[in-house]
Write a protein that holds these residues in place. Structure first.
Motif, PDB file in Angstrom:
ATOM      1  N   ILE A  27       0.840  -1.204   0.000  1.00 43.75           N
ATOM      2  CA  ILE A  27       0.000   0.000   0.000  1.00 43.75           C
ATOM      3  C   ILE A  27       0.872   1.250   0.000  1.00 43.75           C
ATOM      4  O   ILE A  27       0.602   2.220  -0.727  1.00 43.75           O
ATOM      5  N   PHE A  28       1.929   1.254   0.816  1.00 42.65           N
ATOM      6  CA  PHE A  28       2.861   2.390   0.816  1.00 42.65           C
ATOM      7  C   PHE A  28       3.424   2.622  -0.582  1.00 42.65           C
ATOM      8  O   PHE A  28       3.446   3.750  -1.080  1.00 42.65           O
ATOM      9  N   PHE A  29       3.892   1.564  -1.216  1.00 38.95           N
ATOM     10  CA  PHE A  29       4.525   1.698  -2.531  1.00 38.95           C
ATOM     11  C   PHE A  29       3.537   2.216  -3.575  1.00 38.95           C
ATOM     12  O   PHE A  29       3.844   3.147  -4.336  1.00 38.95           O
ATOM     13  N   LEU A  30       2.352   1.628  -3.626  1.00 36.53           N
ATOM     14  CA  LEU A  30       1.386   1.986  -4.660  1.00 36.53           C
ATOM     15  C   LEU A  30       0.856   3.408  -4.497  1.00 36.53           C
ATOM     16  O   LEU A  30       0.525   4.069  -5.479  1.00 36.53           O
ATOM     17  N   THR A  31       0.781   3.891  -3.252  1.00 37.36           N
ATOM     18  CA  THR A  31       0.233   5.237  -3.021  1.00 37.36           C
ATOM     19  C   THR A  31       1.310   6.313  -3.067  1.00 37.36           C
ATOM     20  O   THR A  31       1.109   7.375  -3.653  1.00 37.36           O
ATOM     21  N   LEU A  32       2.477   6.048  -2.464  1.00 34.30           N
ATOM     22  CA  LEU A  32       3.536   7.060  -2.439  1.00 34.30           C
ATOM     23  C   LEU A  32       4.232   7.202  -3.786  1.00 34.30           C
ATOM     24  O   LEU A  32       4.883   8.208  -4.053  1.00 34.30           O
ATOM     25  N   SER A  33       4.090   6.204  -4.644  1.00 38.39           N
ATOM     26  CA  SER A  33       4.660   6.295  -5.992  1.00 38.39           C
ATOM     27  C   SER A  33       3.728   7.024  -6.959  1.00 38.39           C
ATOM     28  O   SER A  33       4.112   7.336  -8.084  1.00 38.39           O
ATOM     29  N   CYS A 106      -4.091  -3.982   8.390  1.00 38.86           N
ATOM     30  CA  CYS A 106      -3.986  -3.864   6.926  1.00 38.86           C
ATOM     31  C   CYS A 106      -5.263  -3.265   6.341  1.00 38.86           C
ATOM     32  O   CYS A 106      -5.211  -2.382   5.476  1.00 38.86           O
ATOM     33  N   LEU A 107      -6.393  -3.728   6.820  1.00 42.05           N
ATOM     34  CA  LEU A 107      -7.685  -3.182   6.378  1.00 42.05           C
ATOM     35  C   LEU A 107      -7.782  -1.700   6.724  1.00 42.05           C
ATOM     36  O   LEU A 107      -8.207  -0.871   5.899  1.00 42.05           O
ATOM     37  N   GLY A 108      -7.382  -1.358   7.955  1.00 38.48           N
ATOM     38  CA  GLY A 108      -7.424   0.040   8.390  1.00 38.48           C
ATOM     39  C   GLY A 108      -6.503   0.918   7.566  1.00 38.48           C
ATOM     40  O   GLY A 108      -6.847   2.059   7.219  1.00 38.48           O
ATOM     41  N   HIS A 109      -5.323   0.411   7.234  1.00 41.21           N
ATOM     42  CA  HIS A 109      -4.373   1.162   6.411  1.00 41.21           C
ATOM     43  C   HIS A 109      -4.975   1.464   5.041  1.00 41.21           C
ATOM     44  O   HIS A 109      -4.910   2.591   4.548  1.00 41.21           O
ATOM     45  N   ALA A 110      -5.585   0.448   4.427  1.00 40.54           N
ATOM     46  CA  ALA A 110      -6.201   0.631   3.109  1.00 40.54           C
ATOM     47  C   ALA A 110      -7.327   1.666   3.164  1.00 40.54           C
ATOM     48  O   ALA A 110      -7.440   2.526   2.285  1.00 40.54           O
ATOM     49  N   ALA A 111      -8.150   1.594   4.211  1.00 45.82           N
ATOM     50  CA  ALA A 111      -9.262   2.540   4.347  1.00 45.82           C
ATOM     51  C   ALA A 111      -8.749   3.952   4.610  1.00 45.82           C
ATOM     52  O   ALA A 111      -9.236   4.937   4.030  1.00 45.82           O
ATOM     53  N   PHE A 112      -7.749   4.066   5.463  1.00 45.87           N
ATOM     54  CA  PHE A 112      -7.168   5.357   5.837  1.00 45.87           C
ATOM     55  C   PHE A 112      -6.603   6.100   4.622  1.00 45.87           C
ATOM     56  O   PHE A 112      -6.928   7.257   4.370  1.00 45.87           O
ATOM     57  N   ILE A 113      -5.771   5.403   3.838  1.00 40.33           N
ATOM     58  CA  ILE A 113      -5.162   6.069   2.693  1.00 40.33           C
ATOM     59  C   ILE A 113      -6.189   6.298   1.590  1.00 40.33           C
ATOM     60  O   ILE A 113      -6.070   7.255   0.811  1.00 40.33           O
TER      61      ILE A 113
END
Length: 451
Positions: A27-33, A106-113
């Motif tokens: 998630i970090f890679f796909l969003t920060l890129s 992981c679910l929370g991270h996806a929802a947050f971003i």
């Protein structure tokens, strides 16, 4: 998708945990890129790091979702990075709970971003502007005014939370002003801002907590990065890594000396620093397992809810609404700390007779409210609200520097780490009021002008 895949393999807690844990890095890679949604192109990348997509996302999701790996290894029997004895018996229930909580992370991270990205549209046209020539001086003035103001507010009944806001605002303003003054070679500004930074760093060093110290160094590095990229990368990254190693022993020693042994702060700080640097038998592993991550507490909540304690539904939101009301208008208002700790005691996280504060994290309150659905909804709103506030701040204060770098990062710093519903909602609400108040002051003094 990482959460879905991890959930599909829930029958194998080892694999399920690893998929969920690695999922956050995906998630970090796909969003920060910029793959999911393009990164705003109104400023160079190095000059927009304080926006929610970057620093807040990395700190909040990084702390919440990725730091549990040491706890996971501890559950598997590892100690000080060494595998446990061959006869070590793994607690299967504890392992399954750890994997379940990591899936929720992981679910929370996806929802947050997703909340951040959905509303990440910064205005191209400015509504207000400030003369760039006066910006460095203004930042220094805000830092100087905010510091004593925070000291005064902490002594006034019912206004202590504003003290925290303006203390953080003073630190951010002073650090930002220092980052402006150094490349401009303004000797007076550099000297004054350096003194402010040292004072704030000393306050962080004697607070008894790790986060203010780390944030003090991190924020200075971020603000200096656009002007001194190589120097910052060479010096600040190793420095932050060293702090993570030294601080656990330092903080433990400081708390013992200053809080328990009644040693004055200066002496306690010096003793603790010596102990952290010279003691080879530090508590780093214990810190990594139990303090760096809050998953141990999360597993206890998940174990009790909904099995023995039912979901709270909207009760925590109602308590948050109560927390917003100033005590000066409601003398009999319930104490927020007691409201939060009630669910901690009910879940059996700590004993009600112990003198320990173990407030649940924001994502935990989302789970306690409605399970996985509560995690998704609460975390999506968390990201969306943070992003909308950042956009509002930039719209009101003429762009990124005053809007996000100063106001959002100063007044809403609680969003970087997160706390229980009651504390988060109360702090964000009154920080928003402070933001509007500062805007009107700057407008009346014609510092901000309509475009």
């Amino acid at each position: 998708m990482p959460w879905v895949i991890a959930y599909m393999f829930r029958g194998d807690p080892y694999l399920s945990y690893i998929i969920a844990w690695l999922g956050s890095f995906v998630i970090f890679f796909l969003t920060l890129s910029g793959w999911v949604r393009p990164i705003p192109n109104d400023r160079p990348l190095g000059e927009q790091l304080m926006r929610p997509l970057f620093v807040m996302h990395i700190i909040f999701a990084g702390y919440t979702c990725t730091t549990s790996i040491f706890y996971f290894f501890s559950v598997l029997g590892y100690d000080e990075f060494h595998a446990g004895p061959t006869y070590f018996l793994i607690d299967k229930e504890k392992l399954e709970l750890t994997a379940q909580c990591q899936r929720l992370y992981c679910l929370g991270h996806a929802a947050f971003i997703s909340g951040i990205l959905m509303f990440m549209k910064y205005p191209k046209k400015k509504e207000y502007k400030i003369e760039s020539s006066t910006l460095a001086g203004l930042l220094m003035k805000i830092a100087i005014i905010s510091f004593p103001l925070s000291t005064i507010l902490i002594k006034l009944p019912g206004l202590s939370q504003f003290s925290v806001q303006f203390s953080a605002l003073s630190f951010i303003a002073g650090t930002l002003a220092l980052a402006f003054a150094i490349p401009l070679k303004k000797a007076v500004n550099t000297l004054v801002c350096s003194v402010l930074y040292v004072v704030n760093f000393y306050i962080a060093l004697t607070s008894g907590f790790k986060e203010p110290i780390i944030i003090s160094v991190l924020v200075l590095g971020i603000f200096l990065y656009p002007s001194y990229k190589k120097v910052v990368l060479i010096t600040f990254i190793p420095l932050l890594f060293s702090l993570f190693i030294v601080l656990p022993a330092y903080v433990n020693s400081y708390r013992q000396a200053a809080w328990s042994d009644d040693v004055n702060t200066d002496e306690a700080a010096q003793q603790s620093l010596d102990a952290a640097l010279n003691d080879e038998n530090t508590s780093t592993w214990t810190f990594l397992v139990l303090r760096l991550s809050e998953i141990d507490m999360f597993t206890t909540f998940v174990k009790s809810t909904p099995q023995t304690v039912d979901y709270y539904g909207t009760e925590l939101l109602k308590q948050s609404a109560i927390a917003i009301v100033p005590r000066i208008f409601w003398q009999g208002k319930p104490i927020t700390e007691e409201l939060v700790m009630a669910r901690v005691y009910k879940a059996g996280v700590v004993n009600s007779g112990s003198n320990v504060s173990a407030k649940p994290a924001y994502i935990v309150d989302g789970y306690l409210s409605a399970g996985p659905i509560g995690v998704f909804l609460s975390m999506f709103l968390y990201g969306a609200i943070a992003q909308l506030i950042s956009i509002k701040a930039e719209r009101l204060f003429g762009g990124y520097i005053l809007g996000t770098a100063l106001i959002f990062s100063g007044l809403f710093q609680i969003l970087w780490r997160g706390l229980s519903f009651e504390f988060i909602i109360n702090s964000v609400f009154w920080s928003y009021m402070s933001m509007l108040g500062i805007f009107h002051i700057l407008r009346k003094r014609h510092i901000l002008r309509k475009v």
